[in-house]
Motif scaffolding. Sequence first.
Motif, PDB file in Angstrom:
ATOM      1  N   TYR A   5       3.867   1.394   9.752  1.00  0.00           N
ATOM      2  CA  TYR A   5       3.539   1.658   8.353  1.00  0.00           C
ATOM      3  C   TYR A   5       3.142   3.214   8.381  1.00  0.00           C
ATOM      4  N   THR A   6       4.102   3.943   7.791  1.00  0.00           N
ATOM      5  CA  THR A   6       3.997   5.338   7.507  1.00  0.00           C
ATOM      6  C   THR A   6       3.295   5.954   6.740  1.00  0.00           C
ATOM      7  N   ILE A   7       2.867   7.209   6.699  1.00  0.00           N
ATOM      8  CA  ILE A   7       2.108   8.045   5.422  1.00  0.00           C
ATOM      9  C   ILE A   7       2.695   7.696   4.201  1.00  0.00           C
ATOM     10  N   VAL A   8       4.217   7.847   4.332  1.00  0.00           N
ATOM     11  CA  VAL A   8       4.964   7.827   3.270  1.00  0.00           C
ATOM     12  C   VAL A   8       4.799   6.361   2.420  1.00  0.00           C
ATOM     13  N   ASN A   9       4.798   5.215   3.297  1.00  0.00           N
ATOM     14  CA  ASN A   9       4.486   3.868   2.695  1.00  0.00           C
ATOM     15  C   ASN A   9       3.272   3.790   2.103  1.00  0.00           C
ATOM     16  N   MET A  10       2.305   4.598   2.781  1.00  0.00           N
ATOM     17  CA  MET A  10       0.734   4.472   2.469  1.00  0.00           C
ATOM     18  C   MET A  10       0.510   5.301   0.987  1.00  0.00           C
ATOM     19  N   LYS A  11       1.364   6.350   0.953  1.00  0.00           N
ATOM     20  CA  LYS A  11       1.257   6.920  -0.211  1.00  0.00           C
ATOM     21  C   LYS A  11       1.828   6.157  -1.409  1.00  0.00           C
ATOM     22  N   ASN A  12       2.993   5.665  -1.203  1.00  0.00           N
ATOM     23  CA  ASN A  12       3.464   4.893  -2.188  1.00  0.00           C
ATOM     24  C   ASN A  12       2.683   3.630  -2.499  1.00  0.00           C
ATOM     25  N   ASP A  13       2.062   2.858  -1.569  1.00  0.00           N
ATOM     26  CA  ASP A  13       0.880   1.902  -2.003  1.00  0.00           C
ATOM     27  C   ASP A  13       0.018   2.353  -2.812  1.00  0.00           C
ATOM     28  N   ILE A  14      -0.675   3.596  -2.483  1.00  0.00           N
ATOM     29  CA  ILE A  14      -1.886   4.126  -3.251  1.00  0.00           C
ATOM     30  C   ILE A  14      -1.458   4.273  -4.753  1.00  0.00           C
ATOM     31  N   GLU A  15      -0.313   5.191  -4.608  1.00  0.00           N
ATOM     32  CA  GLU A  15       0.390   5.419  -6.180  1.00  0.00           C
ATOM     33  C   GLU A  15       0.537   4.167  -6.852  1.00  0.00           C
ATOM     34  N   ARG A  16       0.824   3.069  -6.185  1.00  0.00           N
ATOM     35  CA  ARG A  16       1.153   1.736  -7.073  1.00  0.00           C
ATOM     36  C   ARG A  16      -0.097   1.199  -7.176  1.00  0.00           C
ATOM     37  N   ILE A  17      -1.120   1.242  -6.436  1.00  0.00           N
ATOM     38  CA  ILE A  17      -2.503   0.516  -6.877  1.00  0.00           C
ATOM     39  C   ILE A  17      -3.177   1.350  -7.813  1.00  0.00           C
ATOM     40  N   CYS A  18      -2.829   2.647  -7.987  1.00  0.00           N
ATOM     41  CA  CYS A  18      -3.437   3.678  -9.182  1.00  0.00           C
ATOM     42  C   CYS A  18      -2.894   3.034 -10.219  1.00  0.00           C
ATOM     43  N   GLU A  19      -1.521   3.055 -10.401  1.00  0.00           N
ATOM     44  CA  GLU A  19      -0.833   2.667 -11.477  1.00  0.00           C
ATOM     45  C   GLU A  19      -1.337   1.211 -12.109  1.00  0.00           C
ATOM     46  N   LEU A  20      -1.213   0.161 -11.184  1.00  0.00           N
ATOM     47  CA  LEU A  20      -1.616  -1.124 -11.311  1.00  0.00           C
ATOM     48  C   LEU A  20      -3.381  -0.889 -12.022  1.00  0.00           C
ATOM     49  N   LEU A  21      -3.978  -0.316 -11.420  1.00  0.00           N
ATOM     50  CA  LEU A  21      -5.615  -0.507 -11.642  1.00  0.00           C
ATOM     51  C   LEU A  21      -5.555   0.284 -13.223  1.00  0.00           C
ATOM     52  N   LEU A  22      -4.834   1.410 -13.368  1.00  0.00           N
ATOM     53  CA  LEU A  22      -4.925   2.145 -14.702  1.00  0.00           C
ATOM     54  C   LEU A  22      -4.272   1.456 -15.823  1.00  0.00           C
ATOM     55  N   GLU A  23      -3.199   0.524 -15.508  1.00  0.00           N
ATOM     56  CA  GLU A  23      -2.524  -0.594 -16.428  1.00  0.00           C
ATOM     57  C   GLU A  23      -3.673  -1.478 -16.807  1.00  0.00           C
ATOM     58  N   MET A  24      -4.376  -2.123 -15.730  1.00  0.00           N
ATOM     59  CA  MET A  24      -5.247  -3.257 -15.967  1.00  0.00           C
ATOM     60  C   MET A  24      -6.352  -2.739 -16.966  1.00  0.00           C
ATOM     61  N   ILE A  25      -6.819  -1.497 -16.558  1.00  0.00           N
ATOM     62  CA  ILE A  25      -7.975  -0.853 -17.466  1.00  0.00           C
ATOM     63  C   ILE A  25      -7.420  -0.930 -18.878  1.00  0.00           C
ATOM     64  N   CYS A  26      -6.274  -0.095 -19.143  1.00  0.00           N
ATOM     65  CA  CYS A  26      -5.911  -0.046 -20.417  1.00  0.00           C
ATOM     66  C   CYS A  26      -5.632  -1.395 -21.022  1.00  0.00           C
ATOM     67  N   GLU A  27      -5.212  -2.374 -20.492  1.00  0.00           N
ATOM     68  CA  GLU A  27      -4.844  -3.689 -20.944  1.00  0.00           C
ATOM     69  C   GLU A  27      -6.278  -4.218 -21.279  1.00  0.00           C
ATOM     70  N   PHE A  28      -7.344  -4.255 -20.235  1.00  0.00           N
ATOM     71  CA  PHE A  28      -8.545  -4.563 -20.677  1.00  0.00           C
ATOM     72  C   PHE A  28      -9.389  -3.898 -21.986  1.00  0.00           C
TER      73      PHE A  28
END
Length: 157
Positions: A5-28
């Motif tokens: 599990y590389t730093i690049v994969n972790m960075k991509n996962d964190i970015e995806r989490i941020c996107e999902l969280l912001l989308e969820m906040i906006c939807e809510f």
Amino acid sequence: MYTCYTIVNMKNDIERICELLLEMICEFYENDSKARTFGTDTELYHSEIHMLQCIKDNPDLHISAIARKLGITRGAASQTVKRLERKQMIVKEVKQTRGSKVVMRLTPKGETACFNHKCAHERYNTIISEILTDSDKDQLKFLIDFLLQFKKALKES
């Protein structure tokens, strides 16, 4: 084959989490900011239904106490009370104590709105409970810690 599990994969996962969280906040937020009828013939906004719930949960409070409880100004509370009176959700009553004070009471229409608002909250609780039902103690602790830290960071920004 072993994959790291590389730093690049972790960075991509964190970015995806941020996107999902912001989308969820906006939807809510979009859902929560819409006026709803809560089983009545009258649209209520977020501030109005929460004031109704406060009045229901805290009978015999006067306008200043309601404002303090909701963390709003007395002027904002007074304006919301006037709107709720016009919408026939509450009535004002004079309560005789040592000094008389005006308190708010829910009308049957206000009671209906509060009941349906509570049901909406219970639906959210059910959805979240179903999603988290298979989570272990460590996963739940992580989620609670994350949400508390996120909430704190939002308040401080």
